[in-house]
Design a protein around this motif. Structure first.
Motif, PDB file in Angstrom:
ATOM      1  N   GLU A 145       0.824  -1.213   0.000  1.00 23.17           N
ATOM      2  CA  GLU A 145       0.000   0.000   0.000  1.00 23.17           C
ATOM      3  C   GLU A 145       0.859   1.264   0.000  1.00 23.17           C
ATOM      4  N   HIS A 146       1.908   1.272   0.809  1.00 20.96           N
ATOM      5  CA  HIS A 146       2.709   2.482   0.978  1.00 20.96           C
ATOM      6  C   HIS A 146       3.843   2.606  -0.039  1.00 20.96           C
ATOM      7  N   PHE A 147       4.221   1.499  -0.668  1.00 20.14           N
ATOM      8  CA  PHE A 147       5.308   1.533  -1.655  1.00 20.14           C
ATOM      9  C   PHE A 147       4.836   0.875  -2.952  1.00 20.14           C
ATOM     10  N   ALA A 206       4.552   1.993   9.345  1.00 17.37           N
ATOM     11  CA  ALA A 206       4.652   2.537   7.991  1.00 17.37           C
ATOM     12  C   ALA A 206       5.310   3.906   8.007  1.00 17.37           C
ATOM     13  N   GLU A 207       4.888   4.751   8.940  1.00 14.36           N
ATOM     14  CA  GLU A 207       5.474   6.084   9.052  1.00 14.36           C
ATOM     15  C   GLU A 207       6.964   5.996   9.368  1.00 14.36           C
ATOM     16  N   GLN A 208       7.306   5.065  10.248  1.00 20.11           N
ATOM     17  CA  GLN A 208       8.701   4.901  10.630  1.00 20.11           C
ATOM     18  C   GLN A 208       9.544   4.448   9.450  1.00 20.11           C
ATOM     19  N   GLN A 215      14.673   3.528   2.685  1.00 22.89           N
ATOM     20  CA  GLN A 215      13.442   2.814   2.981  1.00 22.89           C
ATOM     21  C   GLN A 215      13.427   1.411   2.393  1.00 22.89           C
ATOM     22  N   CYS A 216      13.981   1.217   1.204  1.00 20.70           N
ATOM     23  CA  CYS A 216      13.985  -0.100   0.575  1.00 20.70           C
ATOM     24  C   CYS A 216      14.682  -1.111   1.472  1.00 20.70           C
TER      25      CYS A 216
END
Length: 272
Positions: A145-147, A206-208, A215-216
């Motif tokens: 969802e986030h990536f 997710a925020e963290q 991030q990957c």
């Protein structure tokens, strides 16, 4: 059940290295090339975790091996891979905390996977195993969802499909222990999937992940930590149920989780 490898703190690694002959052990860095080139422990052999099974022959199979990465998550998977290698006779040591700990830089607020209690009833243990699969499922869906355009998307899609199937296999044994057991779907939907220490919610995670820098790499390392937690739990459960019909099923799940660690490790190549 004992691990196939031994965890050592940074101080214990220092003591081990200072008390051992140089030709008696090997130090293996399982990070990526760019991380190694930036800095590494003196004498360390670079063997990225995603390549370690294919290139294990480049290492001495008889020497004791100390494995490290940046924070200690990748080195756990690498230690499992080497400890299960049929030709390795030396001891395998995983350096806790990784290079950051060695260098005196500590990771703050990194989410940790729960340590699962193996003291409950058979039904409790099976329920915990289903909950772990539900938590992994939630994590991978969160990542997707986030990536949505991340290069590791196909890996996450592959992993998310396996979790519910694993939970369903476990449910079949759990169901036999319950009078008037509810359906699998009802049980699965009711599971919290609370697999992280400290009550960290998934939206906080997710925020963290979004704010942690690379991030990957952080996403893949968390996936590897989840898969290792499942591997470790199923390995211990196979031992608890040794010589029973359920043992082979947990050993099968162990093998599957180890394969998931390998898939996640290879996905680190997308993080460049």
């Amino acid at each position: 059940m004992e691990k196939e490898y031994q965890d050592l703190t940074v101080d214990e690694v220092r003591d081990f290295m200072s008390s051992s002959r140089e030709d008696a052990y090997q130090l293996v860095d399982v990070r990526q090339l760019e991380e190694y080139e930036e800095d590494h422990l003196a004498g360390a052999i670079l063997l990225p975790v995603g390549e370690i099974e294919q290139r294990a022959s480049e290492l001495s199979s008889s020497k004791d091996t100390v494995v490290y990465c940046l924070s200690g998550k990748r080195s756990v998977a690498a230690s499992v891979f080497l400890a299960n290698h049929p030709e390795f006779s030396g001891k395998i040591y995983n350096m806790l905390g990784g290079y950051l700990e060695w260098d005196g830089h500590y990771i703050e607020d990194m989410p940790n996977i729960k340590v699962f209690d193996l003291e409950g009833s058979d039904a409790d243990l099976l329920y915990q195993a289903m909950n772990l699969e539900k938590g992994a499922h939630k994590f991978y869906e969160l990542v997707l969802e986030h990536f949505p355009d991340a290069p590791f998307r196909s890996v996450m899609e592959q992993l998310v499909k396996a979790e519910e199937a694993h939970a369903h296999m476990i449910y079949k044994f759990w169901e036999k222990m319950q009078p008037d057991a509810p359906s699998f779907q009802s049980v699965y939907e009711s599971l919290d999937g609370d697999i992280l220490e400290g009550g960290l919610e998934f939206d906080q995670l997710a925020e963290q992940l979004l704010n942690e820098g690379t991030q990957c790499q952080n996403v893949i390392e968390m996936a590897m930590a989840i898969e290792f937690s499942a591997y470790d739990l199923y390995r211990n459960m196979a031992h608890l149920y040794s010589d029973s019909p359920i043992e082979k099923h947990f050993l099968s799940l162990c093998q599957s989780e180890k394969e998931h660690m390998r898939i996640a490790a290879e996905a680190l190549n997308h993080c460049r």
